[in-house]
Design a protein around this motif. Sequence first.
Motif, PDB file in Angstrom:
ATOM      1  N   TYR A   8      -0.861 -10.072   5.255  1.00 52.19           N
ATOM      2  CA  TYR A   8      -0.488  -8.458   3.771  1.00 52.19           C
ATOM      3  C   TYR A   8      -1.773  -7.800   2.938  1.00 52.19           C
ATOM      4  O   TYR A   8      -2.505  -8.811   2.612  1.00 52.19           O
ATOM      5  N   ARG A  29      -1.457  -1.917  11.765  1.00 55.24           N
ATOM      6  CA  ARG A  29      -0.801  -2.641  10.377  1.00 55.24           C
ATOM      7  C   ARG A  29       0.253  -1.194   9.817  1.00 55.24           C
ATOM      8  O   ARG A  29       0.254   0.071   9.493  1.00 55.24           O
ATOM      9  N   GLY A  45      -6.853  -9.956   2.960  1.00 58.09           N
ATOM     10  CA  GLY A  45      -5.291 -10.335   3.497  1.00 58.09           C
ATOM     11  C   GLY A  45      -4.766 -11.426   3.088  1.00 58.09           C
ATOM     12  O   GLY A  45      -5.565 -12.103   2.844  1.00 58.09           O
ATOM     13  N   ARG A  98       0.919  -4.437   6.575  1.00 60.12           N
ATOM     14  CA  ARG A  98       1.276  -5.727   6.906  1.00 60.12           C
ATOM     15  C   ARG A  98       0.872  -5.281   8.040  1.00 60.12           C
ATOM     16  O   ARG A  98       1.181  -4.374   8.801  1.00 60.12           O
ATOM     17  N   TRP A 102      -0.106  -1.668  -0.068  1.00 55.15           N
ATOM     18  CA  TRP A 102      -0.299  -2.809   0.326  1.00 55.15           C
ATOM     19  C   TRP A 102       1.054  -2.347   1.887  1.00 55.15           C
ATOM     20  O   TRP A 102       1.317  -1.305   2.310  1.00 55.15           O
TER      21      TRP A 102
END
Length: 120
Positions: free
Chosen positions: A93, A45, A113, A38, A36
Motif C-alpha cells: 500500500y 498500481r 509503501g 496498492r 492510498w
Amino acid sequence: QVQLVESGGGLVQAGGSLRLSCAASGSIPGINTMGWYRQDPGMQRDLVATITNTGGTKYADSVKGRFTISRDNAKNTVYLQMNSLKPEDTAVYYCYANKFGGLRPEYRYWGQGTQVTVSS
C-alpha cells in the motif's frame, strides 16, 4: 519537496483490521488530494481510496463498505482504516499526495509503501 511516510502495515488474518497512517512532511502547502493505492507484483498500481483537502472521498468498488479514509489536515496525515480484510487485499500500500491536480509527475508524490498481508 513532499515526503510521505507510511506506517501500520502488517500481517492479519482474514476478517481482521488494520489502520494505515501516512504523515506528510516537507513542502506541505498546496497539497490537495491524499490517498492510498496498492500494488501486487506484476500488477498495476490501483486506487484504493482518496480524500481531497475539503473531505471529498473516492473508493475502489472492491473496498467500499470495508475501508474508510480520513484526514487530519492539522497533522498533515491521512489514514486508512481497513476492516473485514480479505486475502485479495494483500498488497503493498502506497501513500499518495498531489498538488495542482497531479496532472504532471512532479506534482505527484508517493511513499515507500507498506506491506499488508491478509492470511486466509
